[in-house]
Write a protein that holds these residues in place. Sequence first.
Motif, PDB file in Angstrom:
ATOM      1  N   LYS A 595       0.851  -1.196   0.000  1.00 37.21           N
ATOM      2  CA  LYS A 595       0.000   0.000   0.000  1.00 37.21           C
ATOM      3  C   LYS A 595       0.884   1.243   0.000  1.00 37.21           C
ATOM      4  CE  LYS A 595      -3.998  -1.926   2.447  1.00 37.21           C
ATOM      5  NZ  LYS A 595      -4.862  -1.775   3.639  1.00 37.21           N
ATOM      6  N   THR A 607      -3.158   3.648  -1.154  1.00 37.58           N
ATOM      7  CA  THR A 607      -3.872   2.753  -2.051  1.00 37.58           C
ATOM      8  C   THR A 607      -5.021   2.077  -1.295  1.00 37.58           C
ATOM      9  OG1 THR A 607      -1.811   2.322  -3.239  1.00 37.58           O
ATOM     10  CG2 THR A 607      -3.634   0.794  -3.607  1.00 37.58           C
ATOM     11  N   GLY A 608      -6.201   2.111  -1.897  1.00 38.60           N
ATOM     12  CA  GLY A 608      -7.379   1.513  -1.274  1.00 38.60           C
ATOM     13  C   GLY A 608      -8.257   2.485  -0.532  1.00 38.60           C
ATOM     14  N   ARG A 631      -6.760   3.612  -6.603  1.00 39.77           N
ATOM     15  CA  ARG A 631      -6.315   2.334  -7.154  1.00 39.77           C
ATOM     16  C   ARG A 631      -4.797   2.188  -7.100  1.00 39.77           C
ATOM     17  NH1 ARG A 631     -10.037  -0.162 -10.686  1.00 39.77           N
ATOM     18  NH2 ARG A 631     -11.990  -0.332  -9.515  1.00 39.77           N
ATOM     19  N   ALA A 632      -4.076   3.299  -7.245  1.00 48.16           N
ATOM     20  CA  ALA A 632      -2.616   3.219  -7.270  1.00 48.16           C
ATOM     21  C   ALA A 632      -2.025   4.535  -6.800  1.00 48.16           C
ATOM     22  CB  ALA A 632      -2.121   2.885  -8.673  1.00 48.16           C
ATOM     23  N   ALA A 643     -10.239   5.611  -9.064  1.00 46.94           N
ATOM     24  CA  ALA A 643     -11.338   5.046  -9.846  1.00 46.94           C
ATOM     25  C   ALA A 643     -12.649   5.670  -9.392  1.00 46.94           C
ATOM     26  CB  ALA A 643     -11.383   3.536  -9.670  1.00 46.94           C
ATOM     27  N   PRO A 650     -15.956   1.671 -13.902  1.00 44.64           N
ATOM     28  CA  PRO A 650     -15.021   2.574 -13.223  1.00 44.64           C
ATOM     29  C   PRO A 650     -14.152   3.349 -14.216  1.00 44.64           C
ATOM     30  CG  PRO A 650     -15.008   0.403 -12.197  1.00 44.64           C
ATOM     31  CD  PRO A 650     -15.807   0.278 -13.451  1.00 44.64           C
ATOM     32  N   ILE A 652     -10.771   5.702 -14.517  1.00 45.19           N
ATOM     33  CA  ILE A 652      -9.537   6.007 -13.791  1.00 45.19           C
ATOM     34  C   ILE A 652      -9.100   7.435 -14.120  1.00 45.19           C
ATOM     35  CG2 ILE A 652      -7.166   5.327 -13.334  1.00 45.19           C
ATOM     36  CD1 ILE A 652      -9.252   3.255 -12.508  1.00 45.19           C
TER      37      ILE A 652
END
Length: 742
Positions: A595, A607-608, A631-632, A643, A650, A652
């Motif tokens: 992460k 991330t997340g 997402r990143a 996203a 979705p 991005i």
Amino acid sequence: MPAAAPAAVTLEGTLERLTYYNEDNGYTVGRLRLEKAGEAGGVGPQPVITFVGNFSQLRPGESLRLEGTWTDHPEYGRQFKVSLHQIILPHTIEGIERYLGSGLVRGVGPVTAKRLVRHFGQDVLRVLEEDCGRLTEVDGIGAKRARDIVAGFASQKGLKDIMLFLQSVGVSPSLALRIHRHYGNDSVAALRENPYRLADEVFGIGFKTADRIALQMGLEPTSPHRVRAGLLYFLGQNTQEGHVFGFREYVEAKVAEGLEVDIDLVSAETDRLVDEGILRQETLDQGQALYLAPLHRAEKAVAEKLLLLARGEDWDPPSPGEVAQAAADAEIELSPEQSQAVGEALSHGVLVVTGGPGTGKTTIIKCLLGLCRERGLTPLLAAPTGRAAKRMTEATGQEARTIHRTLEVVFSPGRGLEFQRNEDNPLEADIVIIDEVSMVDLVLMHHLLKAIEPPMRLVLVGDVDQLPAVGPGSVLRDVIASGTLPVVRLTRIFRQARESLIVVNAHRINEGQMPALNDRDRDFFFIEEALPEKILETVVALCSHRLPDRLAEMGLAGDPFTSIQVITPMRRTVIGVENLNAELQKALNPPGWGKAEIGGRALCLRTGDKVMQIRNNYPKEVYNGDIGVIRAVDAEGGQVAVAFPDAAGPRIVAYERDEVDELVLAYATTVHKSQGSEYPVVVMPVSTQHYLMLQRHLLYTAVTRAKKLVVLVGTKKALAIAVRNNKLEERFSRLADRLRGL
């Protein structure tokens, strides 16, 4: 004799971390790692000291030269109180590594910075500037990566003039990057010409920062330029509170107080702005109404266009049998007031349909679409937000788009925001149906109406008892209050909706009655907790494990990201948005292997994470209030990929390092930001700690965001205060008067 003032001391070192930063006034508490041990005013060899002072936001890793005095705080001990500061290039190996890894040089993060310094030592800055071909000597840096780093460093070199210029007036490198991104090589010239343009044109810089820059550049406190900027700033802030105009006497008094100048100077500048047409003034019984010219034009134009559409040529009204057949074809049953709404939508040029949850507003739209098909009419569906448009599409089976997309909004750096659909290129439809109209502000309604021409029909659907739009005006409320356009009020709650305590309690709250609580196996619950800390603990527990288990029993996905939304009335306090987000992030998305993280708005984003966009970004087609999931994260390059939900799946969206401040955590959000959304589950703290925001329409709006389950956590006393407090948010607007007058 009075004691001599302590002698000023100069310290140099690297910013280790920010302990505290107040965005309103720049007050900062930080930890500085000194370049030389023993500099800390005789406190021993420890190289890290605490400093306090007023700064624009600093970034850990920056090298600072601080001038000030040592003080002894009764609670926090020895501190260095800063009177002057300067951001400098580092001299030491450690300082250079921190500088390169701080994110100031695009493409270089902490790992790459360590490799560069390990390979080149103190010569690394010279290599980057004069001998960049050697970068490929470093493990992990190929030719393309080397070119990116060189471009990032060259861009940083291009900032040198503006960085030096802005450091002298207390502007941080992060703000300098934004200024340079906006004005390019003309940055210094633009600021010298008019520093107040920063407040209007650069996100993250407000009037106070621009005013501080202007004064430190030598502008006189009584300068007409400063007074003019103060007036326009205050009226702009007034619109952010929902007002379309301000009363002149009040506006001038507040500006004079805020700028600490004579009110006669403010009055003289007001007259000049009115003469130039930048402000508009109207005489009312209560005093002089002072408008920003675009809002004055918009208010007049909205009233004129609504009445023009209302006088459009008559269509043959549908017969009762025609309406009944359309309802039967859609397999729905209409109440008498719903049948009336469907008929009047085709009979009148403009119709307003309002009602609370469970009263069948969507059913009317579905039946109306069936009638349009039977008559060969082209309908167009739109809503103010992407989430509301998506719900409208799912409920009706016909595509709905945001109002911005419907009007084909484009943005260009040179020309700004442009609506491709307008009076010269109107929408192509016979009837336009807008949902969630309570969220539509005066400016957006103005642009929408410019693209609608008679004999097109307009149907405005919304709940007038919800919060008004975030922007200026109360369009739906004012149109209904004017009494000049046909309105159908839906009051009957349908049998299926009556089975939901969410719907029943929303109406009870709206009528000033306490909601029914904790009816077993129902969908509305109250958990009694008095202390804010216990409320916080309970909300986190609900979101992390208690509710996901319950959702599984209800047949819903137990993912807290998509199913559960915490809504709270305020930003600050223990159970405000900011602290709730910090605690929910720890519980729902803690640090972990794989992460990546990046700093943003005084919080870490990883991330997340569930995040929200907090300003309209037209080039990216993401808007204030849109919620997505990270997402990143590229910590080295300073980029974040988010996203966002879209009709096709979705989408991005990539953010650069200096754009990350457009994102905030969204595990919890304010009631205002939740408008136009629906969530399977809503969790809301209700505490007397939020006394000022305990209002009926806020509670009602929050409750009506939930589809499957509402959980309130707090005290019944706070709940009762909110239910009883029916004080409506007063907004200065003359739309209703103009509709009546015209």
